[in-house]
Write a protein that holds these residues in place. Structure first.
Motif, short mmCIF file in Angstrom:
data_model
loop_
_atom_site.label_atom_id
_atom_site.label_comp_id
_atom_site.label_asym_id
_atom_site.label_seq_id
_atom_site.Cartn_x
_atom_site.Cartn_y
_atom_site.Cartn_z
N VAL A 171 50.66 43.62 35.72
CA VAL A 171 51.43 43.88 36.94
C VAL A 171 51.74 42.56 37.64
O VAL A 171 52.88 42.32 38.07
N ALA A 172 50.75 41.68 37.77
CA ALA A 172 50.97 40.39 38.41
C ALA A 172 52.05 39.59 37.68
O ALA A 172 52.95 39.03 38.31
N HIS A 173 52.00 39.59 36.37
CA HIS A 173 53.02 38.86 35.58
C HIS A 173 54.40 39.49 35.75
O HIS A 173 55.40 38.76 35.82
N ALA A 174 54.45 40.80 35.83
CA ALA A 174 55.75 41.47 36.05
C ALA A 174 56.36 41.06 37.40
O ALA A 174 57.56 40.82 37.48
N ILE A 175 55.53 40.96 38.41
CA ILE A 175 56.03 40.54 39.72
C ILE A 175 56.55 39.11 39.65
O ILE A 175 57.64 38.80 40.14
N VAL A 193 44.90 38.83 42.09
CA VAL A 193 45.31 38.14 40.86
C VAL A 193 46.62 37.40 41.08
O VAL A 193 46.78 36.24 40.67
N LEU A 194 47.57 38.04 41.74
CA LEU A 194 48.87 37.42 42.01
C LEU A 194 48.71 36.15 42.84
O LEU A 194 49.30 35.11 42.53
N ASP A 226 55.81 50.30 38.27
CA ASP A 226 54.87 51.38 37.97
C ASP A 226 53.63 50.75 37.34
O ASP A 226 53.72 50.16 36.27
N THR A 227 52.49 50.89 38.00
CA THR A 227 51.25 50.28 37.53
C THR A 227 50.46 51.19 36.60
O THR A 227 49.46 50.76 36.03
N SER A 228 50.92 52.43 36.42
CA SER A 228 50.22 53.38 35.54
C SER A 228 50.17 52.80 34.12
O SER A 228 51.19 52.42 33.56
N GLY A 229 48.99 52.70 33.57
CA GLY A 229 48.84 52.22 32.20
C GLY A 229 48.95 50.71 32.04
O GLY A 229 48.89 50.21 30.92
N LEU A 230 49.12 49.97 33.13
CA LEU A 230 49.19 48.52 33.04
C LEU A 230 47.91 47.89 33.59
O LEU A 230 47.30 48.42 34.52
N ARG A 259 59.90 38.90 37.84
CA ARG A 259 61.02 39.41 38.64
C ARG A 259 61.41 38.45 39.76
O ARG A 259 62.53 38.52 40.26
N MET A 260 60.50 37.57 40.15
CA MET A 260 60.81 36.60 41.20
C MET A 260 61.51 35.38 40.63
O MET A 260 62.08 34.61 41.37
N SER A 261 61.41 35.18 39.32
CA SER A 261 61.96 33.96 38.70
C SER A 261 63.47 34.01 38.64
O SER A 261 64.10 35.00 38.57
#
Length: 189
Positions: free
Chosen positions: A180-184, A43-44, A171-175, A187-189
């Motif tokens: 998760v892809a959007h969180a990554i 997805v990422l 932490d990918t639990s519950g996501l 954080r890179m922005s």
């Protein structure tokens, strides 16, 4: 270099438009079995328009099923072959997303290579979520017998290495995979 891997790397990189926010990026996902490295990697890479590689999938293409290789050759031979394949992908400097098998970090050479020009993201997960994602550990030789106990033992052996080489931990639990892809990306922005 395995010709198959070299041509796959070149082909995947030609088919994608590199991520444009800032400098060229090589994102590597690490973490325990069941953390979501393969699905998040896919997805990422799609969201960023980058080539995507999965060390376990590359291994299967070159050497056949991992459980069969493990049984026939043993863990040391498996780790050596895995290290070689990962090294081949990391030798290319074009942007990509690489999902590493959970034990890839056991190689000091791989850890050293990851320190050169890679953005390493450690995906963590609780044992119950991981084992749900792994269908209880079926087809995972290292989880045979007592999957929960073995998963936790393996995590304890490796989690310091994951932290040592990572720039970020999620932490990918519950996501969902998308979350998760959007969180990554955030954080890179």
């Amino acid at each position: 270099m395995h010709r198959h891997i070299a041509s796959e790397v070149e082909s995947a990189q030609q088919d994608r438009t590199p991520f444009q926010r800032g400098a060229a990026v090589r994102i590597v996902l690490v973490g325990p079995m069941g953390a979501g490295k393969s699905t998040v990697g896919s997805v990422l890479a799609d969201h960023l328009g980058l080539a995507r590689f999965d060390s376990d999938q590359l291994f299967v293409r070159v050497h056949g099923p991992i459980p069969d290789y493990f049984q026939a050759h043993g863990e040391p031979a498996f780790r050596a072959a895995e290290e070689e394949l990962v090294g081949e992908v990391l030798s290319h400097h074009e942007p990509f997303v690489l999902s590493l098998g959970g034990g890839s970090v056991l190689s000091a050479q791989t850890r050293s290579r990851l320190g050169r020009g890679c953005r390493v993201v450690n995906l963590v997960v609780d044992e119950h979520t991981a084992l749900d994602r792994l269908d209880g550990g079926v087809g995972r030789p290292v989880l045979a017998g007592d999957p929960v106990r073995n998963w936790l033992r393996i995590l304890r052996e490796r989690e310091g290495l994951y932290r040592e080489i990572s720039h970020d931990t999620i932490d990918t639990s519950g996501l969902s995979t998308e979350q998760v892809a959007h969180a990554i990306i955030e954080r890179m922005s």
